[in-house]
Design a protein around this motif. Structure first.
Motif, mmCIF file in Angstrom:
data_model
loop_
_atom_site.group_PDB
_atom_site.id
_atom_site.type_symbol
_atom_site.label_atom_id
_atom_site.label_comp_id
_atom_site.label_asym_id
_atom_site.label_seq_id
_atom_site.Cartn_x
_atom_site.Cartn_y
_atom_site.Cartn_z
ATOM 1 N N ARG A 111 34.473 22.398 57.612
ATOM 2 C CA ARG A 111 35.432 21.628 56.812
ATOM 3 C C ARG A 111 34.905 20.227 56.532
ATOM 4 O O ARG A 111 35.013 19.735 55.407
ATOM 5 N N SER A 137 34.498 30.041 64.866
ATOM 6 C CA SER A 137 35.065 29.368 66.039
ATOM 7 C C SER A 137 35.728 28.079 65.580
ATOM 8 O O SER A 137 35.496 27.604 64.458
ATOM 9 N N ASP A 138 36.558 27.504 66.434
ATOM 10 C CA ASP A 138 37.220 26.243 66.078
ATOM 11 C C ASP A 138 36.176 25.164 65.762
ATOM 12 O O ASP A 138 36.337 24.387 64.822
ATOM 13 N N ARG A 139 35.108 25.123 66.568
ATOM 14 C CA ARG A 139 34.069 24.113 66.344
ATOM 15 C C ARG A 139 33.389 24.339 64.993
ATOM 16 O O ARG A 139 33.206 23.386 64.220
ATOM 17 N N ARG A 152 34.540 25.912 62.427
ATOM 18 C CA ARG A 152 35.502 25.655 61.353
ATOM 19 C C ARG A 152 35.615 24.160 61.076
ATOM 20 O O ARG A 152 35.632 23.726 59.921
ATOM 21 N N ASP A 153 35.703 23.346 62.132
ATOM 22 C CA ASP A 153 35.817 21.894 61.961
ATOM 23 C C ASP A 153 34.575 21.323 61.277
ATOM 24 O O ASP A 153 34.681 20.487 60.369
ATOM 25 N N ILE A 204 41.130 26.913 54.181
ATOM 26 C CA ILE A 204 41.056 25.679 54.969
ATOM 27 C C ILE A 204 41.712 24.491 54.264
ATOM 28 O O ILE A 204 42.370 23.668 54.895
#
Length: 345
Positions: A17, A9-11, A13-14, A84
């Motif tokens: 990273r 999910s975007d969360r 992934r953030d 990423i």
């Protein structure tokens, strides 16, 4: 099996990273409280811990026994590097340092070695470069009989190098034939490289100008092919900057010692880098992805460089811990490879 980048999910992934970037910067496990202090997330430590737990289950993060924080696994680093990471061009002073060493004059081998040393210093890793074995011009190729079917071939190069090989002798070759071969090489092939000598011999055979019988021609061709094959199989590996691997940040000295031992096995590393030489683009080997570095947990970033004819010549890169600043080092290696390609052109 580790999760792919498209499955995060975007969360997630953030957060993933940020964990990787913080770990690569500090070398320390990254906890949820550290991330919660970052204004860009706007999440509670509990929420972050839940996502980090999911990333751990997915095989992308791991929790060292001594810490509540997380570090990326080798699979996680691979996902970060491939999907990423955002790379930036080397800084102007880094480019200038590499180019200055490459263009300092002197033999080409020295320029390549110096550029690799500059790369080592800038990346704080050991710099590595694979160069083709120099092919000296032939001064003399002689054969001395050992038995009716074997002889010692002696190649004397224009640089004074002397190498011996035992070769099988074609049927019908006599000591007089061996002397005839020596005379032919001295008269017709002396001063040529092995590749040039092979081409000259082939031309003279086709034109009927090779003053040799079939057995003698076969012996010359066999000797030239033997050394050409050896030269291709024995590229030279230059390692610069071993000391960069040992500093106050090297918490795991056993790992460093294992890496230094691996660097002594140059033939194995040359074989590894040859994989990059036969590819078109940069190769990044992370930890146990390659059996050679399974014990030390090291990373290799390597890029091929080309000669004047556009053909791949060698490989340049770095070896260091898996905790590398990949976003900075990858473009630096790429720039060094391009600089060497311009130097060889």
């Amino acid at each position: 099996m580790s999760t792919g980048i498209g499955e995060l999910s975007d969360r997630a992934r953030d957060i993933f990273r940020m964990v990787v970037e913080a770990y690569l910067e500090s070398g320390q496990p990254v906890g949820s409280k550290t991330l919660a202090r970052l204004p860009v997330l706007n999440l509670s430590p509990a929420s972050i811990r839940g996502v980090m737990h999911d990333l751990e289950v997915a095989g992308l993060l791991a929790a060292p026994h001594t810490s509540a924080g997380r570090v990326p696994t080798e699979s996680g680093l691979r996902l970060f590097v491939d999907g990423i990471m955002q790379v930036a061009e080397p800084r102007a002073e880094e480019r200038a340092a590499i180019e200055a060493q490459a263009q300092a004059g002197g033999p080409i081998e020295e320029a390549i070695s110096n550029a690799t040393a500059a790369l080592s210093g800038l990346s704080a890793c050991a710099g590595i470069v694979l160069v083709p074995k120099a092919e000296p011009a032939i001064r003399q190729l002689a054969f001395a009989p050992l038995s009716p079917r074997q002889a010692v071939a002696v190649l004397v190069g224009s640089d004074g190098s002397v190498e011996n090989r035992v070769v099988d002798v074609p049927e019908g070759v006599t000591p007089a034939t061996l002397a005839e071969v020596g005379n032919y090489v001295s008269a017709r092939l002396s001063g040529l490289t092995l590749r040039e000598a092979q081409a000259r011999l082939a031309e003279e055979i086709v034109a009927g100008e090779a003053a040799l019988d079939d057995a003698a021609r076969e012996l010359v061709a066999r000797g030239l092919a033997l050394w050409s094959r050896d030269g291709q199989r024995r590229p030279v590996l230059i390692v610069r900057g071993h000391a960069n691997l040992i500093d106050e940040r090297a918490a795991d000295l056993d790992r460093v010692r294992r890496l230094l031992d691996e660097l002594e096995g140059k033939e194995e590393i040359a074989r590894l880098l040859d994989q990059a030489r036969h590819g078109e683009a940069m190769k990044i080997f992370i930890g146990a992805e390659n059996a050679l570095f399974a014990l030390s947990g090291s990373s290799v970033i390597a890029a091929p460089y080309r000669g004047a004819d556009g053909k791949l010549v060698g490989v340049v890169g770095v070896i260091g811990p898996t905790r590398l600043n990949y976003a900075r080092v990858v473009p630096m290696v790429d720039f060094t490879a391009k600089t060497l390609s311009r130097l060889m052109a």
